[in-house]
Design a protein around this motif. Structure first.
Motif: not given
Length: 269
Positions: A124-125, A131-132, A164-165, A192-194
């Motif tokens: 996440l960093e 993309e996912d 984050h997602c 899925v990151p925003h």
């Protein structure tokens, strides 16, 4: 028959190898790999999911820590230009180094239970280049990731990942799909990151501190768990009853409280 001896799963790496063809096929269909994708597989093991990912025609990088698996993977897939093996620990791996131009990575992994949470936060960093993500995790971890306010499994992990997602609990996988069979059920989750954070925090570290303190004693009210950070009046000023327990407050509410705390800290600095 493989030219390599059967690899014995190692407890210290938290290895449980997926062997159920039906489950493997369902995972691949959930990921829907495309020819122009740049895929990354963490902990490919003996290549159960790897071959399905490569069948799409996509570029695939794999990160594997267990040295005994390196020759097995290279023997199976090393002849393909689209396959690259990275020998090392995914927790220390720089995923951004794999990105060319403005492309984004699609990350896949059957994650060992003992490193799943720190590894997700490590990724996440670097979510600006992702993309996912599709992961096989302990079912209880997936329930915690996907839980929302008021649900039994709602807590610190779900709040920080959902910050984050977008989180989707796709399906469950029983112990019999693995060798050796784990003692717990597993599940597949999609993260899925925003593209744009729905509830942006002024300072993510302050949000992490506030959420941690709120859930340290989850049966107590916010008035008690946050008293070292915010007064009851400050909590109420953000539209939240200080007599509420933390599991009743949604992500947006925690971000409002964290932003108030960040402003309070900068004012007193």
């Amino acid at each position: 028959m493989s030219q390599f001896p059967q690899h014995k799963a190692r407890k210290r790496f938290g290895q449980n190898f997926l062997h159920d063809a039906g489950v493997i096929d369902r995972i691949i269909r959930s990921i829907r790999p495309r020819e122009n994708d740049h895929l990354v597989e963490i902990g490919p093991g003996q290549g159960a999911i790897t071959s399905g990912l490569l069948a799409s025609g996509a570029q695939l990088d794999v990160v594997e820590l267990d040295k005994d698996l390196h020759p097995i993977l290279m023997g199976q897939f090393g002849f393909l230009d689209r396959f690259r093996l990275h020998k090392g620990d995914a927790l220390k791996f720089d995923f951004r180094q794999l990105v060319a131009g403005d492309e984004k990575l699609r990350v896949v992994g059957n994650l060992p239970y003992n490193i799943s949470t720190p590894l997700m936060f490590h990724l996440l960093e670097q979510s600006d280049c992702i993309e996912d993500m599709h992961f096989m995790l302990q079912k209880e971890v997936v329930l915690r990731l996907a839980a929302t306010a008021g649900m039994n499994h709602y807590g610190r992990l779900g709040i920080m990942v959902q910050y984050h997602c977008r989180v989707e609990h796709l399906f469950d996988v029983g112990p019999g799909a693995f060798n050796p069979a784990p003692k717990v059920d597993s599940a597949i989750v999609r993260l899925v990151p925003h593209a744009t954070l729905p509830h942006p925090a002024d300072d993510v570290e302050v949000l992490e501190i506030l959420v941690r303190d709120a859930f340290n004693q989850r049966r107590k009210t916010l008035r008690n768990t946050l008293k070292a950070l915010l007064s009851a009046e400050e909590i109420e000023a953000e539209g939240i009853d200080p007599g509420t327990r933390p599991e009743q407050v949604d992500l947006a509410g925690f971000v409002r409280l964290a932003n108030r705390l960040a402003r309070k800290r900068s004012a007193s600095a």
